[in-house]
Design an enzyme around this catalytic site. Structure first.
Site, short mmCIF file in Angstrom:
data_model
loop_
_atom_site.label_atom_id
_atom_site.label_comp_id
_atom_site.label_asym_id
_atom_site.label_seq_id
_atom_site.Cartn_x
_atom_site.Cartn_y
_atom_site.Cartn_z
N THR A 154 0.54 -1.26 -0.02
CA THR A 154 -0.14 0.17 -0.16
C THR A 154 0.73 1.35 0.09
O THR A 154 2.01 1.19 0.63
CB THR A 154 -0.91 -0.15 1.32
N THR A 205 -0.28 1.27 6.74
CA THR A 205 -0.21 0.00 5.75
C THR A 205 -0.02 -1.24 6.49
O THR A 205 0.53 -0.98 7.75
CB THR A 205 1.00 0.13 4.82
N GLY A 206 -0.83 -2.21 6.17
CA GLY A 206 -0.43 -3.51 6.96
C GLY A 206 -1.90 -4.18 6.94
O GLY A 206 -2.74 -3.82 6.02
N1 ASP Z 1 -3.91 -1.75 4.81
C1 ASP Z 1 -3.94 -2.47 3.16
C2 ASP Z 1 -5.48 -3.10 3.39
O1 ASP Z 1 -5.74 -3.80 4.24
C3 ASP Z 1 -3.08 -3.37 2.70
C4 ASP Z 1 -1.81 -2.92 2.57
O2 ASP Z 1 -1.34 -2.24 3.63
O3 ASP Z 1 -0.97 -3.39 1.87
O4 ASP Z 1 -6.20 -3.07 2.33
#
Ligand code: ASP
Length: 288
Positions: A154, A205-206
């Site tokens: 992300t 992100t996460g």
């Molecule tokens: N936070 C994003 C989600 O859960 C994914 C990511 O950070 O890569 O959609």
């Protein structure tokens, strides 16, 4: 572990995004323009999980989520499940500035984009062979952990401009193999994205489900505003709480006052920062 080529390509992408935002700020532009510009660069870069290069859903499609927030007035715009708009972050901004709404989803969001002259893209524009391979891997091993550690991608940007205003922007394809219209934290104001001039700008992100449950971005801002906590301490506290629940991820922060920072509990996080004196820092691994 990344190959040398992947490592340098990721750093080049981060550098290009940093330059795009920093150039706007240096010229006296707004934090809002800077975060949108940085995120557009990363959306167009196929290495990152946003716009072009987004991960695939279980049905083998790309569905993008994005949000942007202006710390001056706490105006916000967000979109989810966007399939035919090249830069979802620009669409999120249009929702903020050109509609009475905050959050549009699915085909309606793409229709809003067309009605407002925002550039369209064919499905093929978003799709890369590496993301297809990742989907095939996850479908072949549905019980194996996949999207862990450094495999998130992300993108987000936070900034404070020369007038002291902050803004945050986040854009993502979500999680590989997502289904049933799953939406993560990124486009949810207060979960993955938040900006308030009284505290700072935050982008996350996460594993989105954990960030939603904790309202991470808003809680960091609230701790700073209501408790007078240092923004780095607030971010560290939220990441510690996330860890306690079993969540993985990180945040980037541009405080209303003081130094920008980040916090994460993954082995690494693609990240970059620049200050008003031109000093830059680009890093991937946790120990850099
Ligand atoms: N936070 C994003 C989600 O859960 C994914 C990511 O950070 O890569 O959609």
């Amino acid at each position: 572990m990344l190959t040398a080529e992947q490592d340098s390509a990721a750093r080049a992408g981060l550098s290009a995004a940093l330059e795009a935002g920093a150039a706007i700020l240096k010229a006296g532009g707004t934090a809002l323009d800077a975060v949108e510009a940085s995120v557009r660069v990363l959306e167009d870069d196929p290495l990152f999980n946003a716009g072009r290069g987004s991960v695939f859903t279980a049905e083998g499609r790309v569905e993008c989520d994005a949000a942007i927030m202006d710390g001056r007035n706490r105006k916000a715009g967000a979109v989810a499940g966007v399939r035919s708009t090249r830069n979802p972050i620009t669409l999120a901004r249009a929702v903020m500035e050109q509609s009475p709404h905050v959050f549009l989803a699915g085909s309606g969001a793409d229709a809003f984009a067309r009605a407002h002259g925002i550039e369209a893209a064919e499905p093929g524009w978003f799709e890369t062979t590496e993301r297809r391979r990742q989907l095939d891997e996850i479908l072949a091993n549905p019980d194996a952990p996949f999207d862990v550690g450094m495999k998130y991608g992300t993108v987000g940007a936070v900034a404070r401009d020369s007038l002291g205003h902050v803004a945050a922007a986040t854009s993502t394809g979500g999680l590989t193999g997502k289904k049933w219209g799953r939406v993560g934290d990124s486009p949810l104001i207060g979960a993955g994205t938040y900006a308030d001039d009284r505290a700072g700008a935050i982008s996350c992100t996460g594993a989105g489900e954990y960030f939603i449950r904790l309202g991470v971005a808003h809680e960091i801002a609230a701790r700073v505003r209501l408790c007078g906590e240092d923004v780095q301490a607030a971010a560290d506290a939220l990441i510690a709480e996330l860890s306690g629940l079993g969540g993985k991820g990180g945040v980037i922060i541009a405080p209303a006052r003081g130094k920008a920072g980040w916090a994460f509990n993954t082995p690494g996080m693609y990240r970059a920062m620049a200050d008003a004196n031109g000093a830059q820092r680009i890093a991937i691994y946790g120990d850099e």
